[in-house]
Design a protein around this motif. Sequence first.
Motif, PDB file in Angstrom:
ATOM      1  N   LEU A 121       0.802  -1.227   0.000  1.00 29.94           N
ATOM      2  CA  LEU A 121       0.000   0.000   0.000  1.00 29.94           C
ATOM      3  C   LEU A 121       0.835   1.278   0.000  1.00 29.94           C
ATOM      4  CD1 LEU A 121      -2.818  -0.870   2.594  1.00 29.94           C
ATOM      5  CD2 LEU A 121      -2.618  -1.551   0.202  1.00 29.94           C
ATOM      6  N   GLY A 122       2.136   1.153   0.232  1.00 32.34           N
ATOM      7  CA  GLY A 122       2.956   2.343   0.360  1.00 32.34           C
ATOM      8  C   GLY A 122       2.673   3.109   1.632  1.00 32.34           C
ATOM      9  N   VAL A 123       2.190   2.403   2.651  1.00 32.58           N
ATOM     10  CA  VAL A 123       1.818   3.013   3.931  1.00 32.58           C
ATOM     11  C   VAL A 123       2.913   2.751   4.956  1.00 32.58           C
ATOM     12  CG1 VAL A 123       0.214   2.836   5.883  1.00 32.58           C
ATOM     13  CG2 VAL A 123      -0.669   2.905   3.538  1.00 32.58           C
ATOM     14  N   THR A 124       3.372   3.789   5.608  1.00 30.51           N
ATOM     15  CA  THR A 124       4.357   3.632   6.675  1.00 30.51           C
ATOM     16  C   THR A 124       3.648   3.489   8.017  1.00 30.51           C
ATOM     17  OG1 THR A 124       4.558   6.035   6.930  1.00 30.51           O
ATOM     18  CG2 THR A 124       6.102   4.948   5.433  1.00 30.51           C
ATOM     19  N   SER A 125       4.343   2.867   8.969  1.00 33.80           N
ATOM     20  CA  SER A 125       3.751   2.608  10.290  1.00 33.80           C
ATOM     21  C   SER A 125       4.792   2.853  11.370  1.00 33.80           C
ATOM     22  CB  SER A 125       3.251   1.157  10.386  1.00 33.80           C
ATOM     23  OG  SER A 125       2.401   0.824   9.323  1.00 33.80           O
ATOM     24  N   ARG A 126       4.279   3.091  12.547  1.00 33.28           N
ATOM     25  CA  ARG A 126       5.144   3.216  13.729  1.00 33.28           C
ATOM     26  C   ARG A 126       4.943   1.980  14.597  1.00 33.28           C
ATOM     27  NH1 ARG A 126       4.754   5.603  18.932  1.00 33.28           N
ATOM     28  NH2 ARG A 126       2.571   6.185  18.581  1.00 33.28           N
ATOM     29  N   ILE A 127       6.012   1.451  15.140  1.00 28.53           N
ATOM     30  CA  ILE A 127       5.941   0.278  16.013  1.00 28.53           C
ATOM     31  C   ILE A 127       6.114   0.711  17.471  1.00 28.53           C
ATOM     32  CG2 ILE A 127       6.974  -1.927  16.641  1.00 28.53           C
ATOM     33  CD1 ILE A 127       5.535  -2.066  14.023  1.00 28.53           C
ATOM     34  N   MET A 128       5.190   0.261  18.307  1.00 32.14           N
ATOM     35  CA  MET A 128       5.277   0.506  19.743  1.00 32.14           C
ATOM     36  C   MET A 128       5.596  -0.820  20.435  1.00 32.14           C
ATOM     37  SD  MET A 128       2.299   1.730  22.443  1.00 32.14           S
ATOM     38  CE  MET A 128       1.917   3.233  21.545  1.00 32.14           C
ATOM     39  N   PHE A 129       6.672  -0.852  21.188  1.00 38.28           N
ATOM     40  CA  PHE A 129       7.089  -2.064  21.902  1.00 38.28           C
ATOM     41  C   PHE A 129       6.679  -1.967  23.364  1.00 38.28           C
ATOM     42  CE2 PHE A 129      10.153  -1.421  18.449  1.00 38.28           C
ATOM     43  CZ  PHE A 129      10.088  -2.647  17.807  1.00 38.28           C
ATOM     44  N   VAL A 130       6.075  -3.025  23.869  1.00 38.34           N
ATOM     45  CA  VAL A 130       5.679  -3.091  25.276  1.00 38.34           C
ATOM     46  C   VAL A 130       6.234  -4.393  25.850  1.00 38.34           C
ATOM     47  CG1 VAL A 130       3.754  -3.155  26.894  1.00 38.34           C
ATOM     48  CG2 VAL A 130       3.569  -1.772  24.827  1.00 38.34           C
ATOM     49  N   SER A 131       7.101  -4.288  26.842  1.00 40.04           N
ATOM     50  CA  SER A 131       7.795  -5.481  27.345  1.00 40.04           C
ATOM     51  C   SER A 131       6.866  -6.430  28.094  1.00 40.04           C
ATOM     52  CB  SER A 131       8.959  -5.073  28.260  1.00 40.04           C
ATOM     53  OG  SER A 131       8.483  -4.302  29.357  1.00 40.04           O
TER      54      SER A 131
END
Length: 472
Positions: free
Chosen positions: A367-377
């Motif tokens: 899709l050409g869509v960028t994303s942000r990743i959130m890490f939760v331990s």
Amino acid sequence: MVVTDSLSSDRGTILRVRGPLEFKCHLASTDARLMLKVISRTFETLQSQVKSESCVLTVCDSPVIIWPNKGVFITPEEITPNAPCEDILKWIQSDEQDPAGMRSAKKKSKKSSAPSVINLRLMMEATKTGPLSAPILSRTVQKSLFLSTSFPVDCVVRTTVNETIKDAFERLLKALTHQLCEMEKATLQHMNGTTLLVPEPLHFLLPDPKGLVTVVYPEGVPDSQLEAQRKELHQQFELPDDRPYFRRANTYHFPNEPYKDGYLRNPHLVLTHPTLDNGKVYLVQGTYSYHHYMQDHMNDNGWGCAYRSLQTICSWFQQQGYVERAVPSHKEIQQALVDVGDKKGSFVGSRQWIGSIEVQAVLNQLLGVTSRIMFVSQGSELASKGRELANHFLTEGTPIMIGGGVLAHTILGVAWSETSGQIRYLILDPHYTGAEDLQVVTDKGWCGWKGADFWDQTAYYNLCLPLRPKVF
């Protein structure tokens, strides 16, 4: 632009009239100026037909017939022009019919807040009253070009509470006449030689208080060639240029029309929001399809939850007009991961799980869509992410995929209190294996509000937060 109508309230009804108008004209010359004159005269004829006493509006699924230009004459006679417009709903046929023959209004879900729609069909009386004259035949031999097509009229007016049938239909006829003017402009503007492009009325629901707007586009012309017109519309309605509002994918879906693909749309809308002290609700913006296990003749029970969450996200970008491609299948998702070098070729056709990182890669690849990743331990930390999640739904408004261990879910919103830190999560569960039954999905919690204890308190979680492209 044709007409605007607010849909911010669930009171009143929508009058929607559709029907083909036959457009026929003889062009004796291919001179551009003369052709435009003939086409304009043909549109004048269509307008005169709509304004004539021969114009008839029939209420779909009912015995109700209305002559709007005969002092709003109505049959059956029990309906009077000064009656509230909503009274027409009583005559619309449902699955049940009382012994007296009057139809009861179609049942709506008790949870639905959508306005009622009265569908009307535009017709013209063919039989003329008065003395008939003998037909006269004449023959003229000349070379000419004959243009013939059907124009798909689609006009909408929102009635106010207790507005009379007479007043509502007078407004509807004015809107219909105005739509023909807009269709004429679109036809003349996009005329290419002797090729006539059919003008196509489309309805778009803009943010309050602008409401429902009707725009006429030339049929067959892709959105990419209508950027100048869409930009003018953004300026006219003071809309930002970083979001698509007038692409065809954003066309308003009327509440009484089923979706042809069979997927449920926005099941969360029937839910009651949780109440938190000084809390606010932040929700996904726009429309998405609910994708879950066992759909599309695909048995992915036990391994495909992240694929289904990804499909829900892809449907959001498609239905907001950001992309035109269809929602990818499991195989297409797997092939995309092979193409970017994330997986080996043997991954295609397998039953291997994917997670948030893979979802991010596929969104970018397909899709050409960028994303942000959130890490939760660990899951217990999710309760502290209220501000970040609230800000995401406020600014981006996209569904979030969350994966932890072997489970994946879709987050559609949060209810969060800045003062107390209380938080609830609106979860769309892809592990559902049943039919597309809104009542079951919501009553059984497959789409519902969950507390912080919904998450495994000791497991790690990765969240994929897709970002909106800055396009219009």
